[in-house]
Scaffold this active site. Structure first.
Site, PDB file in Angstrom:
ATOM      1  N   ASP A 281      81.397  25.874  54.994  1.00 59.03           N
ATOM      2  CA  ASP A 281      81.605  24.653  54.223  1.00 59.03           C
ATOM      3  C   ASP A 281      81.707  23.462  55.181  1.00 59.03           C
ATOM      4  O   ASP A 281      81.798  23.631  56.397  1.00 59.03           O
ATOM      5  CB  ASP A 281      82.894  24.793  53.404  1.00 59.03           C
ATOM      6  CG  ASP A 281      82.998  23.779  52.275  1.00 59.03           C
ATOM      7  OD1 ASP A 281      81.981  23.138  51.947  1.00 59.03           O
ATOM      8  OD2 ASP A 281      84.100  23.623  51.723  1.00 59.03           O
TER       9      ASP A 281
ATOM     10  N   GLU B 191      77.796  19.468  56.881  1.00 60.73           N
ATOM     11  CA  GLU B 191      76.714  18.462  56.920  1.00 60.73           C
ATOM     12  C   GLU B 191      76.561  17.778  58.286  1.00 60.73           C
ATOM     13  O   GLU B 191      75.416  17.384  58.592  1.00 60.73           O
ATOM     14  CB  GLU B 191      76.962  17.409  55.830  1.00 60.73           C
ATOM     15  CG  GLU B 191      76.806  17.937  54.413  1.00 60.73           C
ATOM     16  CD  GLU B 191      77.981  18.810  53.987  1.00 60.73           C
ATOM     17  OE1 GLU B 191      77.761  19.739  53.183  1.00 60.73           O
ATOM     18  OE2 GLU B 191      79.106  18.583  54.478  1.00 60.73           O
TER      19      GLU B 191
ATOM     20  N   ASP C  42      80.197  20.889  45.228  1.00 59.64           N
ATOM     21  CA  ASP C  42      81.299  20.535  44.327  1.00 59.64           C
ATOM     22  C   ASP C  42      80.768  19.900  43.039  1.00 59.64           C
ATOM     23  O   ASP C  42      80.708  18.673  42.911  1.00 59.64           O
ATOM     24  CB  ASP C  42      82.264  19.584  45.024  1.00 59.64           C
ATOM     25  CG  ASP C  42      82.932  20.228  46.229  1.00 59.64           C
ATOM     26  OD1 ASP C  42      82.890  21.461  46.344  1.00 59.64           O
ATOM     27  OD2 ASP C  42      83.498  19.491  47.053  1.00 59.64           O
TER      28      ASP C  42
END
Length: 783
Positions: free
Chosen positions: A387, A390, A467
């Site tokens: 997670d 990015e 999300d």
């Protein structure tokens, strides 16, 4: 000779400034690289697998009057124009059909570091792919910025978590297909007729505009070639295809064990439970909370006894804390990113101030694997959840731009800036995680889930869409994201069932599960301080419907496993939009709220509250309703009833659907294989059923079970269907000893003839034992 850096068609100067390199890279693949330098600049390879395949007949390059360069093969022709009045290129097939055209007087524009290419968008031309964008399946018109971003609000037309700069394009007039990939992991922009109708613009902010053109006549052909270039997904472990339960967060090992005990008590199938950031000590990666998860190995052992695996979240940021083992060793090994002045970069995420590892370095990936073995796999964790990769940071700048552009990545010894490499950070982290699992368990298939990724991501991980929100409006967005990732070459994708942010109603949860069980990755998840998303959290009626849908997924595991095996062998996505299978049908080109699941099942989810029907379009041919068995004639729209818990699902005529018994875990054994026939009077089909152990890499050594099955047309005179079943091949013996042959619910079996012997009749099904031999089976159906 490195085929990826070779320009066998030549390098030519452009009028005024810049140059262009041209190559026929592989059969049906051309490369056109526009640069502001005298020649295209070498760039390390992230997208493509490291294989060199010599061309059987390389294109012959011919310079025409100094104004154009012509590359011609048996099937394709690429002409590159070099004059001031006409720049760009035209790609044609050997029939003269133009597949892509950007030749004009203002094609290439240089603006500082930015390179732009303008090209006409013919009327009704359409494009698909570009990664995770969810607004519309059909990309024209639209504007898409390739810059992986943690924008948890999923704002319309904002950058998603995973961008892949590849698109399939077709023209409505002639169904001529082409695939265009921009091999640049920095910022890439695609303006597809949004700012100006009829005009497309592709731009890069750093490096070269390095375009790869893949030629083909259908989406299936293009995907096969694209995944041959970028690699195909490995066969996933069978347990990763089961149902998974997650929450931010389960707060203790006792709660985790209690959740799984409830699943088992209620006989709701489940294969994995996921641990979000609260299992860690103060959110520090590679730690366990000393109070609430004090005995992780014992917890994992107890869960494995219940046939459940554990997946834990791993964020890339390592807390700056002397004495922390991961931090100390990372500092010593010099694996953290620094800026252009050599200073370590300090950013804030969940544990506070952190350094980020440089996953482009083999040294970093080795360090990462060492930490995973020590703190994760050695205690019994089976899968990894990447997670915040990015990479995402808190504060300090606009969303998606918080990480310093001048951070220096090792980048295969080229030491490039983060600005140039931003989009591959998540993919490199996924690679490191996969390598760690393979090192820990060399003959076990790894499972990694990543939020961020880039071209070639399918080699390293599954992807989830991040999300999302607990709302009916989020569902169509998520479905388009999944289908667009499939059209970008990533087959193992899913979204959080029930939505992550907000509270799902019983109706919403059931409707979400109605299509969620048909997605490649199937996980329910929810945010902290929201309503729980375990199946029993919505009342007994909803629980019963959710349980039934999860059971259906488990019954379809043989079918789903075969779809993944096909993806591994051919690149064919597990789920895909209707246009993939029916490219000649103009109606399906903009349909993003229906999808194919495998080769035979069409899913039409209900995406509105308070309704019990929806409009459905079925492509041409005959289809059967999954629940009623009634036939439908495709090529048109109609309204289908859809009571809660029974979504519109259809089976293509001529299909044989393989199913198993309802099981509670993929570790459970089933001895019966159900083969459900949906006959066709118009189409004869051939399929191959494959099976392996679902865990190891032994299939690469030939240890798989394989049977070819030919299904003939149903004779109109006597309603008979003849099937030729080939003898079993391969070194793996099927786990199913008995085969139950079924027909669609609207029919029954009049009689069953196997190798000339009458094996009786039955209302809906007949069974026989599998001896692995070849057989001629004749089924007489009756209404």
């Amino acid at each position: 000779m490195n085929v990826y850096r070779q320009f066998d068609g030549g390098i030519y100067s452009l009028p005024g400034t810049g140059s262009i390199g041209v190559a026929n890279v592989f059969e049906d693949v051309f490369r056109v690289c526009v640069t502001q330098a005298d020649a295209p600049r070498p760039f390390p390879n992230y997208a493509f697998i490291q294989e060199e395949k010599p061309l059987s007949a390389p294109a012959s390059a011919k310079l025409v009057s100094g104004k154009s360069c012509l590359l011609k093969t048996d099937k394709w022709e690429l002409e590159v124009f070099l004059s001031a009045k006409k720049q760009g290129f035209v790609l044609k097939d050997n029939k003269g059909l133009i597949r892509f055209n950007c030749a004009g007087d203002n094609t290439f524009v240089f603006d500082g570091e930015i390179i732009k290419m303008n090209f006409p968008l013919e009327a009704e031309r359409q494009a698909y792919g570009l990664g995770e964008w969810g607004e519309c399946l059909a990309r024209i018109p639209g504007y898409y910025e390739m810059w992986n971003t943690d924008d948890s609000f999923h704002q319309p037309c904002k950058r998603p978590y995973c961008n892949i700069p590849v698109m399939m394009m077709t023209s409505a007039k002639n169904c001529g297909w082409v695939m265009l990939f921009v091999n640049n992991p920095g910022f890439v922009g695609f303006d597809l007729g949004l700012k100006e109708i009829g005009l497309g613009t592709i731009s890069v902010a750093t490096g070269d505009l390095d375009m790869w053109l893949i030629c083909g006549d259908s989406p299936s052909e293009l995907m096969s070639k694209w995944t041959e270039l970028t690699g195909r997904c490995k066969r996933p472990p069978l347990w990763s295809l089961g149902f998974h339960q997650c929450r931010w967060s389960y707060m203790s090992q006792d709660e985790v064990l209690d959740i799984i005990s409830t699943f088992r008590k209620k006989k709701i199938p489940v294969d994995a439970i996921w641990l979000d950031i609260d299992y860690m000590q103060d959110y520090r990666v590679f730690t366990w909370n000393k109070k609430t998860f004090s005995k992780p190995a014992e917890m994992c052992k107890k869960l494995r006894q219940k046939k459940v695996r554990v997946v834990t979240i791993l964020d890339p940021g390592v807390k700056i804390e002397p004495g922390d083992k991961a931090f100390d060793e990372g500092l010593k090994d010099e694996i953290f990113l620094r800026d252009a002045t050599g200073q370590l970069i300090d950013r804030v995420v969940w544990p506070g101030h952190v350094h980020h590892p440089d996953f482009s370095s083999p040294k970093t990936r080795k360090w990462w694997g060492k930490q995973i073995k020590r703190a994760v796999t050695d205690v019994g964790v089976a899968g990894l959840w990447n997670d915040m990769n990015e990479p995402a940071c808190f504060g300090e700048g606009p969303i998606g731009l918080q990480y310093p552009a001048d951070a220096i990545h090792f980048d295969d010894g080229n030491f490039r800036s983060h600005k140039a490499l931003h989009n591959v950070y998540g993919m490199c982290m996924a690679r490191a995680s996969q390598e760690a699992l393979e090192a820990a368990h060399p003959n076990e298939r790894p499972f990694v889930l990543s939020r961020s990724g880039w071209a070639g991501q399918q080699r390293y991980s599954a992807i989830w869409t991040g999300d999302n929100r607990s709302s009916f409006s989020s569902m169509p967005y998520d479905i388009v994201q999944v289908l667009s990732m499939a059209m970008s070459g990533v087959p193992f994708v899913g979204s959080d069932i029930g939505g992550f942010i907000g509270n799902a109603s019983p109706e919403l949860m059931v409707r979400w599960m109605e299509h969620g069980v048909f997605l490649p990755f199937c996980r329910a998840h929810s945010q902290t301080q929201t309503q729980r998303h375990e199946p029993w959290s919505f009342g007994p009626d909803a629980e019963a419907k959710i349980k039934s849908l999860i059971e259906l997924r488990y019954r379809l595991l043989p079918y789903l496993q075969n779809a993944f095996i096909t993806a591994q062998m051919t690149g064919r996505p597990v789920v895909r939009p209707l246009v993939y299978d029916s490219p000649e049908d103009k109606t399906v080109r903009t349909i993003g709220n229906e999808f194919m699941f495998g080769d035979s099942l069409l899913i039409a989810p209900v995406l509105e509250p308070g309704v019990d029907s929806r409009a459905v379009y079925l492509p041409a041919g005959k289809w059967y309703h999954w629940y009623s068995g009634e036939s439908r004639t495709g090529g048109k729209w109609f309204t289908e009833s859809a009571p809660l818990g029974m979504p519109p699902v259809y089976v293509k005529a001529g299909s044989l659907i393989m199913m198993g018994d309802v099981i509670q875990s993929t570790d459970d054994k089933s001895s019966v294989l159900y083969c459900k026939l949906y006959p066709s009077e118009d189409v004869a089909t051939t399929m191959v059923y494959r099976e392996d152990d679902g865990l190891s890499f032994d299939y690469l050594k030939g240890k798989q079970y394989e049977r070819s099955i030919e299904i003939g047309k149903m004779e109109k005179s006597d309603k008979s269907v003849t099937m030729h079943v080939g003898a079993a091949t391969g070194k793996y013996h099927t786990k199913y000893s008995r085969i139950v042959l079924q027909v669609a619910e609207s029919m029954s079996i009049g009689s069953l003839i196997i190798d000339g012997m009458n094996c009786g009749s039955g209302n809906h099904e007949l069974s026989f034992y599998d001896d692995s031999g070849a057989h001629r089976i004749k089924i007489y159906c009756k209404k």
